[in-house]
Design an enzyme around this catalytic site. Structure first.
Site, PDB file in Angstrom:
ATOM      1  N   PRO A  15      -6.317   7.712 -21.507  1.00  0.00           N
ATOM      2  CA  PRO A  15      -5.347   8.805 -21.416  1.00  0.00           C
ATOM      3  C   PRO A  15      -5.791  10.098 -22.105  1.00  0.00           C
ATOM      4  CG  PRO A  15      -4.599   7.107 -22.940  1.00  0.00           C
ATOM      5  CD  PRO A  15      -5.781   6.549 -22.221  1.00  0.00           C
ATOM      6  N   ASN A  16      -5.430  11.184 -21.477  1.00  0.00           N
ATOM      7  CA  ASN A  16      -5.633  12.557 -21.989  1.00  0.00           C
ATOM      8  C   ASN A  16      -7.078  13.031 -21.933  1.00  0.00           C
ATOM      9  OD1 ASN A  16      -2.839  12.964 -22.720  1.00  0.00           O
ATOM     10  ND2 ASN A  16      -3.227  11.463 -24.345  1.00  0.00           N
ATOM     11  N   ARG A  23      -8.354  20.480 -24.604  1.00  0.00           N
ATOM     12  CA  ARG A  23      -7.622  19.690 -25.592  1.00  0.00           C
ATOM     13  C   ARG A  23      -8.398  19.652 -26.913  1.00  0.00           C
ATOM     14  NH1 ARG A  23      -8.104  13.244 -25.512  1.00  0.00           N
ATOM     15  NH2 ARG A  23      -6.679  12.828 -27.225  1.00  0.00           N
ATOM     16  N   TYR A  28     -12.933  17.582 -29.954  1.00  0.00           N
ATOM     17  CA  TYR A  28     -13.588  16.912 -28.816  1.00  0.00           C
ATOM     18  C   TYR A  28     -14.658  17.762 -28.134  1.00  0.00           C
ATOM     19  CZ  TYR A  28      -9.634  13.782 -29.459  1.00  0.00           C
ATOM     20  OH  TYR A  28      -8.736  12.916 -29.999  1.00  0.00           O
ATOM     21  N   ASN A  79     -14.262   4.489 -22.833  1.00  0.00           N
ATOM     22  CA  ASN A  79     -13.549   5.320 -23.796  1.00  0.00           C
ATOM     23  C   ASN A  79     -12.073   5.112 -23.509  1.00  0.00           C
ATOM     24  OD1 ASN A  79     -12.397   7.104 -25.499  1.00  0.00           O
ATOM     25  ND2 ASN A  79     -13.645   8.885 -24.906  1.00  0.00           N
ATOM     26  N   ALA A  82      -6.603   6.735 -26.723  1.00  0.00           N
ATOM     27  CA  ALA A  82      -5.600   6.222 -27.670  1.00  0.00           C
ATOM     28  C   ALA A  82      -5.341   4.725 -27.485  1.00  0.00           C
ATOM     29  CB  ALA A  82      -4.304   7.014 -27.525  1.00  0.00           C
ATOM     30  N   GLU A 103     -18.354   0.675 -26.356  1.00  0.00           N
ATOM     31  CA  GLU A 103     -17.188   1.524 -26.639  1.00  0.00           C
ATOM     32  C   GLU A 103     -17.691   2.907 -27.026  1.00  0.00           C
ATOM     33  OE1 GLU A 103     -14.419  -0.165 -29.463  1.00  0.00           O
ATOM     34  OE2 GLU A 103     -13.775   1.823 -30.128  1.00  0.00           O
ATOM     35  N   HIS A 105     -16.667   7.077 -28.030  1.00  0.00           N
ATOM     36  CA  HIS A 105     -15.682   8.102 -28.382  1.00  0.00           C
ATOM     37  C   HIS A 105     -16.414   9.402 -28.637  1.00  0.00           C
ATOM     38  CE1 HIS A 105     -12.548   5.118 -28.865  1.00  0.00           C
ATOM     39  NE2 HIS A 105     -13.448   4.380 -29.508  1.00  0.00           N
ATOM     40  N   ARG A 112     -11.524   9.912 -38.998  1.00  0.00           N
ATOM     41  CA  ARG A 112     -10.290  10.602 -38.629  1.00  0.00           C
ATOM     42  C   ARG A 112      -9.073   9.978 -39.320  1.00  0.00           C
ATOM     43  NH1 ARG A 112      -9.883  11.927 -32.461  1.00  0.00           N
ATOM     44  NH2 ARG A 112      -8.175  13.151 -33.367  1.00  0.00           N
TER      45      ARG A 112
HETATM   46  C1  DQA Z   1     -11.111   9.423 -28.431  1.00  0.00           C
HETATM   47  C2  DQA Z   1     -10.563   9.140 -29.826  1.00  0.00           C
HETATM   48  C3  DQA Z   1      -9.153   8.599 -29.762  1.00  0.00           C
HETATM   49  O1  DQA Z   1      -8.653   8.384 -31.071  1.00  0.00           O
HETATM   50  C4  DQA Z   1      -8.236   9.576 -29.081  1.00  0.00           C
HETATM   51  O2  DQA Z   1      -6.944   9.015 -28.908  1.00  0.00           O
HETATM   52  C5  DQA Z   1      -8.765  10.079 -27.792  1.00  0.00           C
HETATM   53  C6  DQA Z   1     -10.185  10.328 -27.645  1.00  0.00           C
HETATM   54  C7  DQA Z   1     -12.492  10.119 -28.486  1.00  0.00           C
HETATM   55  O3  DQA Z   1     -13.167  10.075 -27.469  1.00  0.00           O
HETATM   56  O4  DQA Z   1     -12.863  10.696 -29.510  1.00  0.00           O
HETATM   57  O5  DQA Z   1      -7.995  10.385 -26.874  1.00  0.00           O
HETATM   58  O6  DQA Z   1     -11.271   8.199 -27.770  1.00  0.00           O
END
Ligand code: DQA
Length: 488
Positions: A15-16, A23, A28, A79, A82, A103, A105, A112
């Site tokens: 998501p997002n 964002r 990011y 990825n 959240a 995994e 990110h 964080r």
């Molecule tokens: C994320 C890190 C997560 O904590 C966050 O919710 C994201 C992006 C990253 O790529 O840094 O949406 O996965």
């Protein structure tokens, strides 16, 4: 991840991530998801891997995407955004499908907020790549088995070792430092808690290759710091003994982590800034017309040492009169006369971390009107940038804070360098506050703000302080006392 042809890797984005680019760019980065996909596809092609790409904001769809991997993908880059921190459903799907996955990110989730430091997926993953921005995807795909580290500041950053000779290798979950007998005690003391320290009496490199044989497998892919290797060192990587592994130039991976300072690093820079201010105060009290630049540099360097600086991070610049118009003047035997500019650009080091400061004063007289006007122009530009600089702003925007007022007064051509640079274990490091830098300034970077205006034949003024780009805005780490000083 393995690299045969016909390998199919599914990339799943949670998501997002569709909002990347707009964002929280300070967290990011500025690349959109489409741009990251393009770059990842390019890396995949180079590796002979086929990539599929999915993004969804819905947990159920994410679970469906994982379930559909069974029998269709050799591996996955995930990825889960959240969902990483919250979703047992995603974890269960991965447990059910058992597809090997990395995994990834963009941000370093372990640096964080507490609720992001926990991953419900990491223990099921082949590996975790976190904190390398858009590069995390490429790295996840390439799956470097190890990184050879040869640059001294980066060795120090990873292992704590501050000696002048040594090489380090980061393998998954382990650090190895090889150095020579001169550093036996020091290396064990500084690095023993985080790295395996090996002391070598004959050839550090032969020993490194021998140790690598024990901690990696033949054919493993090992990254090296292309930007920090001498030709001679590069030759070692193409020697027969090194041919057991595949070597790959890696981008400035650790440097990117080094940009964001933790509270301990910020405190060290603040301590260096404080002692730099004390040393300057002591020095200026002793400056008189008739002294040479070299003699003044000697007083300043002595004071820096007395106040606790571990080193001079660069040769101190003391430039007087018309020589102050040379932005990177060498300190010379020239004698300072009354009524002249004296520019002092110097650094201090505490726990390996540098502060970088410049002050320009008038010696032996009150400033005349043109000196005062020039000084005020630079001072106002510096104040504007110092107060206005923010994480998330591009290097170009930050540069413009200081450059615009100087250009508006017709002195643009006399300000030929950039407004600032990162400072840390190295006195010049990322990021850059420059017209040519579109990259956003990362949160927790420490940067210099140092506009200058140089008028050939008459002299120049540069004023420099160091600023921490905290989440709440810029915080000065040097004294910021920039009122015009007239040493009368
Ligand atoms: C994320 C890190 C997560 O904590 C966050 O919710 C994201 C992006 C990253 O790529 O840094 O949406 O996965």
């Amino acid at each position: 991840m393995a690299q045969k042809t016909e390998i199919i890797v599914a990339v799943l984005n949670g998501p997002n991530l569709n909002l990347l680019g707009e964002r929280e760019p300070e967290v990011y980065g500025s690349a959109s998801l489409a741009e990251i996909e393009r770059a990842t596809q390019e890396s995949a092609r180079a590796l002979g891997v086929k990539c599929s790409w999915v993004q969804t904001n819905h947990e159920g769809q994410f679970v469906d995407a994982i379930q559909s991997l069974k029998g269709k993908a050799d591996g996955a880059l995930i990825n889960a955004a959240a969902f990483t921190h919250t979703s047992l459903a995603v974890r269960d799907a991965l447990l059910a499908v058992r597809v090997p996955f990395v995994e990834v990110h963009l941000s370093n989730i372990f640096a964080r907020e507490p609720e992001r430091r926990r991953s419900l997926l990491a223990d099921l993953a082949v590996g975790v790549v976190t904190g390398f921005g858009a590069d995390s995807y490429r790295l996840g795909l390439e799956g470097l088995d190890a990184l050879l580290v040869t640059s001294r500041p980066t060795i120090r950053y990873l292992t704590g070792f501050s000696g002048s000779a040594g090489v380090a290798v980061a393998t998954r979950g382990a650090l190895l430092l090889v150095t020579d007998f001169r550093y036996d005690e020091q290396a064990r003391q500084q690095s023993g808690a985080v790295a395996r320290v090996e002391i070598e009496g004959v050839s550090v490199w032969d020993r490194l290759f021998k140790e690598l044989g024990g901690s990696t497998q033949a054919g493993n892919l090992i990254g090296f710091e292309a930007h920090a290797l001498t030709v001679k060192e590069a030759e070692r990587l193409s020697s027969p003994v090194a041919s057991a592994w595949r070597w790959k130039p890696a981008a400035e991976l650790v440097e990117r982590l080094r940009v964001r300072k933790d509270p301990g690093e910020v405190a060290a820079i603040r301590a260096a800034g404080k002692l730099a201010a004390e040393a300057l105060r002591e020095t200026l009290a002793a400056v008189r017309p008739g002294q040479t630049e070299l003699a003044i540099a000697g007083v300043l360097e002595g004071a820096l040492r007395r106040h606790g600086s571990e080193a001079h991070p660069f040769p101190t610049i003391v430039a007087s009169g018309p020589r102050s118009a040379l932005p990177h003047a060498h300190t010379s035997p020239r004698t300072v006369a009354a009524g002249e500019w004296l520019l002092l650009d110097f650094g201090a080091v505490v726990d390996g971390y540098c502060a970088d400061v410049t002050r320009t004063v008038v010696v032996g007289a009150r400033a005349d009107d043109s000196q005062r006007a020039l000084y005020t122009l630079v001072q106002e530009a510096q104040q504007r940038a110092r107060a206005g600089v923010r994480a998330g702003m591009s290097g170009r925007e930050a540069d413009a804070l200081a450059r615009d007022p100087i250009e508006a007064r017709g002195f643009g051509a006399a300000f030929g360098h950039s407004t600032g640079h990162g400072v840390g274990l190295e006195v010049h490091e990322a990021p850059r506050l420059a017209r040519t830098s579109a990259d956003p300034l990362p949160e927790n970077a420490v940067v210099t703000i140092e506009p200058g205006v140089y008028v050939a034949g008459r002299g120049g003024v540069r004023i420099e302080d160091d600023v921490h780009l905290s989440a709440d805005g810029p915080v000065l780490l040097t004294d910021g006392c920039t009122d015009l000083v007239e040493l009368v």
